[in-house]
Scaffold this motif. Sequence first.
Motif, PDB file in Angstrom:
ATOM      1  N   PRO A 198      -3.273   7.221  -3.171  1.00 38.25           N
ATOM      2  CA  PRO A 198      -4.489   7.860  -4.176  1.00 38.25           C
ATOM      3  C   PRO A 198      -5.745   6.660  -4.293  1.00 38.25           C
ATOM      4  O   PRO A 198      -6.907   7.043  -3.914  1.00 38.25           O
ATOM      5  N   GLU A 199      -5.368   5.527  -4.194  1.00 40.67           N
ATOM      6  CA  GLU A 199      -6.308   4.511  -4.399  1.00 40.67           C
ATOM      7  C   GLU A 199      -6.987   4.224  -2.921  1.00 40.67           C
ATOM      8  O   GLU A 199      -8.024   3.835  -3.173  1.00 40.67           O
ATOM      9  N   LEU A 200      -6.297   4.256  -1.855  1.00 40.28           N
ATOM     10  CA  LEU A 200      -6.893   4.150  -0.619  1.00 40.28           C
ATOM     11  C   LEU A 200      -7.757   4.973  -0.461  1.00 40.28           C
ATOM     12  O   LEU A 200      -8.881   4.882   0.010  1.00 40.28           O
ATOM     13  N   PRO A 264      -1.707  -0.865   1.018  1.00 45.37           N
ATOM     14  CA  PRO A 264      -1.953  -1.257  -0.417  1.00 45.37           C
ATOM     15  C   PRO A 264      -0.806  -0.645  -1.281  1.00 45.37           C
ATOM     16  O   PRO A 264      -0.773  -0.037  -2.394  1.00 45.37           O
ATOM     17  N   SER A 265       0.660  -1.108  -0.833  1.00 46.05           N
ATOM     18  CA  SER A 265       1.669  -0.724  -1.472  1.00 46.05           C
ATOM     19  C   SER A 265       1.743  -1.286  -2.935  1.00 46.05           C
ATOM     20  O   SER A 265       1.187  -2.136  -3.193  1.00 46.05           O
ATOM     21  N   VAL A 307      -2.974  -5.039  -6.403  1.00 46.42           N
ATOM     22  CA  VAL A 307      -2.151  -3.634  -6.474  1.00 46.42           C
ATOM     23  C   VAL A 307      -3.150  -2.746  -7.478  1.00 46.42           C
ATOM     24  O   VAL A 307      -3.513  -2.881  -8.404  1.00 46.42           O
ATOM     25  N   ASP A 308      -3.211  -1.505  -6.991  1.00 44.64           N
ATOM     26  CA  ASP A 308      -3.641  -0.434  -7.688  1.00 44.64           C
ATOM     27  C   ASP A 308      -5.118  -0.595  -8.003  1.00 44.64           C
ATOM     28  O   ASP A 308      -5.478  -0.405  -9.194  1.00 44.64           O
ATOM     29  N   ASP A 309      -5.911  -1.225  -7.301  1.00 45.49           N
ATOM     30  CA  ASP A 309      -7.408  -1.539  -7.355  1.00 45.49           C
ATOM     31  C   ASP A 309      -8.269  -0.843  -6.282  1.00 45.49           C
ATOM     32  O   ASP A 309      -8.568  -1.541  -5.196  1.00 45.49           O
ATOM     33  N   ALA A 310      -8.961   0.327  -6.616  1.00 48.20           N
ATOM     34  CA  ALA A 310      -9.551   0.979  -5.515  1.00 48.20           C
ATOM     35  C   ALA A 310     -10.828   0.099  -5.344  1.00 48.20           C
ATOM     36  O   ALA A 310     -11.134   0.271  -4.062  1.00 48.20           O
ATOM     37  N   GLY A 311     -11.499  -0.473  -6.133  1.00 51.46           N
ATOM     38  CA  GLY A 311     -12.731  -1.165  -6.077  1.00 51.46           C
ATOM     39  C   GLY A 311     -12.573  -2.301  -5.371  1.00 51.46           C
ATOM     40  O   GLY A 311     -13.247  -2.499  -4.299  1.00 51.46           O
ATOM     41  N   ALA A 312     -11.457  -3.076  -5.338  1.00 53.62           N
ATOM     42  CA  ALA A 312     -11.297  -4.170  -4.668  1.00 53.62           C
ATOM     43  C   ALA A 312     -10.840  -3.886  -3.355  1.00 53.62           C
ATOM     44  O   ALA A 312     -11.440  -4.594  -2.174  1.00 53.62           O
ATOM     45  N   LEU A 313      -9.931  -2.995  -3.047  1.00 53.46           N
ATOM     46  CA  LEU A 313      -9.556  -2.583  -1.607  1.00 53.46           C
ATOM     47  C   LEU A 313     -10.742  -1.886  -1.042  1.00 53.46           C
ATOM     48  O   LEU A 313     -11.126  -2.352   0.176  1.00 53.46           O
ATOM     49  N   ALA A 314     -11.817  -1.296  -1.498  1.00 50.59           N
ATOM     50  CA  ALA A 314     -12.976  -1.027  -1.005  1.00 50.59           C
ATOM     51  C   ALA A 314     -13.763  -2.031  -0.582  1.00 50.59           C
ATOM     52  O   ALA A 314     -14.424  -2.100   0.678  1.00 50.59           O
ATOM     53  N   GLY A 315     -13.987  -3.016  -1.297  1.00 54.01           N
ATOM     54  CA  GLY A 315     -14.973  -4.216  -1.009  1.00 54.01           C
ATOM     55  C   GLY A 315     -14.170  -5.166   0.169  1.00 54.01           C
ATOM     56  O   GLY A 315     -14.854  -5.352   1.093  1.00 54.01           O
TER      57      GLY A 315
END
Length: 368
Positions: A198-200, A264-265, A307-315
Motif C-alpha cells: 500500500p505505501e509503495l 518496503p517490508s 517502515v510504513d512511510d510512503a513519503g520517505a519511500l517516495a523521496g
Amino acid sequence: MPQASTPPRLIVLVPEEGGGISRLFQQLQRGGGQDDRSRLEIDFFLSHDKRRGALLRFPGRLGRFLARLIFRRPAACHINLASRGSTLRKAIFAWLCRRASVPYVLHLHGGGYRDFFCNLPAPLRNIVRAFFRRAARVIVLGQVWRDFVVEVIGVDPARVVILPNAVHGPDAVPNRDAPGRVPQILFLGRLGPGKGIPELVEALARDDMRSLSWRAVLAGDGQVAETQAAVAAAGLDDRVEVPGWVGPEAVEALLAASDILVLPSHVENLPLSMLEGMGYGLCPVVTPVGAVPDVIRDGQNGLLVPVDDAGALAGVLARVVSDGELRGRLAARARADFEASYDIRHYREKLEAVYLDVLGENDQRSAR
C-alpha cells in the motif's frame, strides 16, 4: 562415521514451491553449489504441500518420512522452519527423528517468528523451546535472529550458526547503459500490506515521483487483484505493471531488465528477492527489518527507508531514479557484496560444514 566410499546421507525437509526458502533449496536440489568436493549425500523430502487436502495427506507423509529414517538410516535431518503450522508440523518430524536417534538441525526462516513465539500460550512456548533446545544446531540468517533464539528461546549459543541465505546470480551484470533508458523499479514478493505494497503504491503516486520518468513492475502472488485496483485508482496504469506470480525464467528476465529493487517490508527474515536484486546489480531500496541491516549498509550498497512511510519511500525512490551516478555506485557495491557473501556457489560448502560438525559430535558421543 560411514566409510569414505559411502558419504553420509542427510534428509532435508523442503516445502512446496512458492516461498523464498523453497527457491533456495530447489536451487540446491538442482545442483547449486555442488561439485566433486561434496562430502555428503543430500536427500530432499517434501514436508508439506499447499494443495487442497494437504492435512489429510500429512499422516502418509509422516509415514514415508519414518520409513526413510528406519530403512535408509540418515546421519542427520535438516528441518526448515517458519511460524504457525510449519512449527507444529516440523515438531512432529523432529520427534520422529529423536525416536530414531537421528540428530536434527533447525533452520529458522520465518520473518514473524518472534511475534509468533511470544504470543503462544505458556505451555506451547515450552514445547517450542524444547524443540529448539534439542536441535543439534539452529541455523539463523542474521545477528538479530541469533540474539532471539539465544536470549528469548534459550538455545545454547554454541549451537547457533549464522548462515545468510544465498541465491544464483548471473556471471556478469546486464548492460544498462542504453541511451535514453528509463529506470525500472522492481518489487518481487507476496503482494499485500506485510510487504509494504500500500505505501509503495502511494509513494509511486506522489508528485515527486510523478514528475520523473520511470516504470515499475510489482510481481508476486497474494493480493494481486487488490494491488491492480490500487494501481488503477492511483492513475498509474501506464507506468506500473502487476503481472501476479511469475516463474523463475520470468523473474530472471525482470531482474535483468530492472535498475532498482524495492522491498518496503514490515517483517522479514532475510529476503531472497533482495539478494537476487544484488546479484543482478540492482540498487536496493529496502526497510531495515529482520537481518536486512546485516546486509544493506545505508548509503554504501543500498538505501534504507523507514517502515510504513510512503513519503520517505517516495523521496528515496525519486533520489535513485533521478541520480544515475548514485544508483550505479550503490548497485555496483551491492553486486560486489553478493559475489563475496551471497552467491549460492559458495553456500553448499558452508552448509555442509554445519552438518559435518554435527556428525563429528555424534561420532564422539557414540564412541564414549
